[in-house]
Design an enzyme around this catalytic site. Sequence first.
Site, PDB file in Angstrom:
ATOM      1  N   SER A 169       0.836  -1.214   0.000  1.00  0.00           N
ATOM      2  CA  SER A 169       0.000   0.000   0.000  1.00  0.00           C
ATOM      3  C   SER A 169       0.867   1.259   0.000  1.00  0.00           C
ATOM      4  CB  SER A 169      -0.899   0.012   1.239  1.00  0.00           C
ATOM      5  OG  SER A 169      -1.620  -1.195   1.308  1.00  0.00           O
ATOM      6  N   THR A 211      -0.491  -3.322   9.481  1.00  0.00           N
ATOM      7  CA  THR A 211      -0.393  -4.728   9.085  1.00  0.00           C
ATOM      8  C   THR A 211      -0.010  -5.540  10.313  1.00  0.00           C
ATOM      9  OG1 THR A 211       0.927  -6.375   7.872  1.00  0.00           O
ATOM     10  CG2 THR A 211       1.989  -4.295   8.277  1.00  0.00           C
ATOM     11  N   ASP A 221       1.874  -7.967  10.229  1.00  0.00           N
ATOM     12  CA  ASP A 221       3.200  -8.555  10.014  1.00  0.00           C
ATOM     13  C   ASP A 221       4.342  -7.784  10.668  1.00  0.00           C
ATOM     14  OD1 ASP A 221       1.825 -10.333   8.402  1.00  0.00           O
ATOM     15  OD2 ASP A 221       2.315  -9.301   6.543  1.00  0.00           O
ATOM     16  N   ASP A 241       6.172  -5.572   9.371  1.00  0.00           N
ATOM     17  CA  ASP A 241       7.329  -5.663   8.465  1.00  0.00           C
ATOM     18  C   ASP A 241       7.575  -4.400   7.646  1.00  0.00           C
ATOM     19  OD1 ASP A 241       5.068  -5.797   6.916  1.00  0.00           O
ATOM     20  OD2 ASP A 241       5.735  -7.464   5.682  1.00  0.00           O
ATOM     21  N   ARG A 290      -0.983 -25.577  24.484  1.00  0.00           N
ATOM     22  CA  ARG A 290      -0.089 -26.143  25.515  1.00  0.00           C
ATOM     23  C   ARG A 290      -0.848 -27.118  26.428  1.00  0.00           C
ATOM     24  NH1 ARG A 290       4.553 -24.313  28.757  1.00  0.00           N
ATOM     25  NH2 ARG A 290       4.798 -22.460  27.486  1.00  0.00           N
ATOM     26  N   ARG A 343       3.878 -13.272   6.575  1.00  0.00           N
ATOM     27  CA  ARG A 343       4.430 -13.210   5.205  1.00  0.00           C
ATOM     28  C   ARG A 343       5.907 -13.589   5.230  1.00  0.00           C
ATOM     29  NH1 ARG A 343       1.889 -10.534   0.674  1.00  0.00           N
ATOM     30  NH2 ARG A 343       0.557  -9.382   2.074  1.00  0.00           N
ATOM     31  N   LYS A 358       6.579 -32.719  29.182  1.00  0.00           N
ATOM     32  CA  LYS A 358       5.373 -33.328  28.595  1.00  0.00           C
ATOM     33  C   LYS A 358       4.990 -32.715  27.247  1.00  0.00           C
ATOM     34  CE  LYS A 358       4.481 -35.902  32.218  1.00  0.00           C
ATOM     35  NZ  LYS A 358       5.579 -36.868  32.291  1.00  0.00           N
TER      36      LYS A 358
HETATM   37  P1  ADP Z   1       0.048  -4.644   1.964  1.00  0.00           P
HETATM   38  O1  ADP Z   1      -0.229  -3.203   1.800  1.00  0.00           O
HETATM   39  O2  ADP Z   1      -0.604  -5.239   3.175  1.00  0.00           O
HETATM   40  O3  ADP Z   1       1.531  -4.966   1.854  1.00  0.00           O
HETATM   41  P2  ADP Z   1      -0.338  -5.608  -0.785  1.00  0.00           P
HETATM   42  O4  ADP Z   1       1.082  -5.939  -1.018  1.00  0.00           O
HETATM   43  O5  ADP Z   1      -1.382  -6.538  -1.312  1.00  0.00           O
HETATM   44  O6  ADP Z   1      -0.666  -5.443   0.780  1.00  0.00           O
HETATM   45  O7  ADP Z   1      -0.596  -4.167  -1.392  1.00  0.00           O
HETATM   46  C1  ADP Z   1      -1.874  -3.560  -1.273  1.00  0.00           C
HETATM   47  C2  ADP Z   1      -2.230  -2.832  -2.530  1.00  0.00           C
HETATM   48  O8  ADP Z   1      -1.305  -1.739  -2.737  1.00  0.00           O
HETATM   49  C3  ADP Z   1      -2.141  -3.638  -3.819  1.00  0.00           C
HETATM   50  O9  ADP Z   1      -3.241  -4.490  -4.001  1.00  0.00           O
HETATM   51  C4  ADP Z   1      -2.082  -2.526  -4.840  1.00  0.00           C
HETATM   52  O10 ADP Z   1      -3.367  -1.969  -5.046  1.00  0.00           O
HETATM   53  C5  ADP Z   1      -1.199  -1.496  -4.144  1.00  0.00           C
HETATM   54  N1  ADP Z   1       0.207  -1.658  -4.567  1.00  0.00           N
HETATM   55  C6  ADP Z   1       1.037  -2.673  -4.251  1.00  0.00           C
HETATM   56  N2  ADP Z   1       2.239  -2.532  -4.868  1.00  0.00           N
HETATM   57  C7  ADP Z   1       2.171  -1.400  -5.596  1.00  0.00           C
HETATM   58  C8  ADP Z   1       3.079  -0.694  -6.460  1.00  0.00           C
HETATM   59  N3  ADP Z   1       4.309  -1.138  -6.703  1.00  0.00           N
HETATM   60  N4  ADP Z   1       2.651   0.462  -7.017  1.00  0.00           N
HETATM   61  C9  ADP Z   1       1.410   0.932  -6.774  1.00  0.00           C
HETATM   62  N5  ADP Z   1       0.509   0.313  -5.991  1.00  0.00           N
HETATM   63  C10 ADP Z   1       0.868  -0.825  -5.401  1.00  0.00           C
HETATM   64  O1  F6P Z   2       0.013  -9.167   5.260  1.00  0.00           O
HETATM   65  C1  F6P Z   2      -0.914  -9.735   6.115  1.00  0.00           C
HETATM   66  C2  F6P Z   2      -1.109 -11.200   5.811  1.00  0.00           C
HETATM   67  O2  F6P Z   2      -2.086 -11.701   6.704  1.00  0.00           O
HETATM   68  C3  F6P Z   2       0.156 -12.049   5.852  1.00  0.00           C
HETATM   69  O3  F6P Z   2       0.542 -12.379   7.162  1.00  0.00           O
HETATM   70  C4  F6P Z   2      -0.263 -13.241   5.026  1.00  0.00           C
HETATM   71  O4  F6P Z   2       0.858 -13.853   4.435  1.00  0.00           O
HETATM   72  C5  F6P Z   2      -1.162 -12.623   3.987  1.00  0.00           C
HETATM   73  O5  F6P Z   2      -1.583 -11.362   4.490  1.00  0.00           O
HETATM   74  C6  F6P Z   2      -2.375 -13.459   3.646  1.00  0.00           C
HETATM   75  O6  F6P Z   2      -3.044 -12.833   2.618  1.00  0.00           O
HETATM   76  P1  F6P Z   2      -4.533 -13.202   2.173  1.00  0.00           P
HETATM   77  O7  F6P Z   2      -5.455 -12.711   3.236  1.00  0.00           O
HETATM   78  O8  F6P Z   2      -4.705 -12.489   0.886  1.00  0.00           O
HETATM   79  O9  F6P Z   2      -4.578 -14.693   2.077  1.00  0.00           O
END
Ligand code: ADP
Ligand code: F6P
Length: 320
Positions: A105, A125, A127, A129, A154, A171, A214
């Site tokens: 995003s 997110t 994650d 990350d 557990r 991820r 255990k």
């Molecule tokens: P997250 O934001 O959780 O990492 P995604 O990787 O799926 O999730 O990215 C979310 C959205 O952001 C994508 O579906 C797309 O619409 C947009 N996006 C991702 N990469 C790019 C990019 N390189 N340039 C422009 N928009 C992007």
């Molecule tokens: O980025 C959030 C996340 O939940 C990751 O942890 C996971 O790998 C991925 O998205 C799962 O994506 P989807 O909901 O599209 O299966």
Amino acid sequence: MKRIAILTSGGDAPGMNAAARAVTRKAIYEGMEVYGINYGYAGLVAGDIRKLEIADVGDIIQRGGTFLYSARYPEFATQEGQLKGIEQLKKFGIEGLVVIGGDGSYHGALALTKHGFPAVGIPGTIDNDIPGTDYTIGFDTAINTVLDAVDKIRDTATSHVRTFVIEVMGRNAGDIALWAGVAGGADVIVVPEQEFDMKEVATKIAEGRERGKKHCLIMLAEGVMPGHEFAEKLSEHGDFHERVSVLGHIVRGGSPTARDRVLASKFGGKAVDLLKEGKGGLCVGIRNEEIVAADIVDTLENGKHKPDMSLYTLNQEISL
Ligand code: ADP
Ligand code: F6P
């Protein structure tokens, strides 16, 4: 700036609602108008945009998910998609955009910035990350959800003297596994950032068994390999009565923790402060407990997320 918009994009995260609420309310407090865009960049391009009032963000601070919905919309990576998005923003007289999401995003926000449209990113997110911030919205809730599951697993692991491989999302990042692993007293944590030796894992479980232990809990980050594959490889080194539990999307839902709600509220307030001053091309974050803003281009091009690997070392020392 007098009129701004918000969207949530990518995987949803608990606390996104709290962030959108903070953006909306703070902007209205500052005398600005706020528009909500449904379904992330997909809704932006389609013009699925509506004005938000104070009441529209009432009763959502405690809810997981995102009331603005989210989407994965690869078309926004194209110049055509981005220009269509800007056209929609201009049509509604919107001057600045807040993007709440993960690093994908952020790339969308970066593209808008490069086209001259001011966008501010808020890290959302589970994650954890994203470069430029120590924590993302949703991470704290996610690790607490994992922890709840680990405590339950557990119980049954102990009753049946079993080894559990618990696969968690993240991820390519190991943050969820590291934090929930330490908090849950995992015997072994396996993350993509650190190589591991299956034979050593097996020896550790066997030694624990000999001491009369255990249960055995292995916290596995999904970025390493699927839980079932891991269990199969482990079984080549002995019979550990292994079972696999894939927590999956359960970890992405639920009511946000106090920490996530406060973090989201602080990020939302800061994003509005920046846009009010006409500043775009930035992403907000928290570093050493301080809310900061950094250049989004620099953050994405030069920043690198690193999980706290001291948790890994510590866990090896205290899990015996
Ligand atoms: P997250 O934001 O959780 O990492 P995604 O990787 O799926 O999730 O990215 C979310 C959205 O952001 C994508 O579906 C797309 O619409 C947009 N996006 C991702 N990469 C790019 C990019 N390189 N340039 C422009 N928009 C992007
Ligand atoms: O980025 C959030 C996340 O939940 C990751 O942890 C996971 O790998 C991925 O998205 C799962 O994506 P989807 O909901 O599209 O299966």
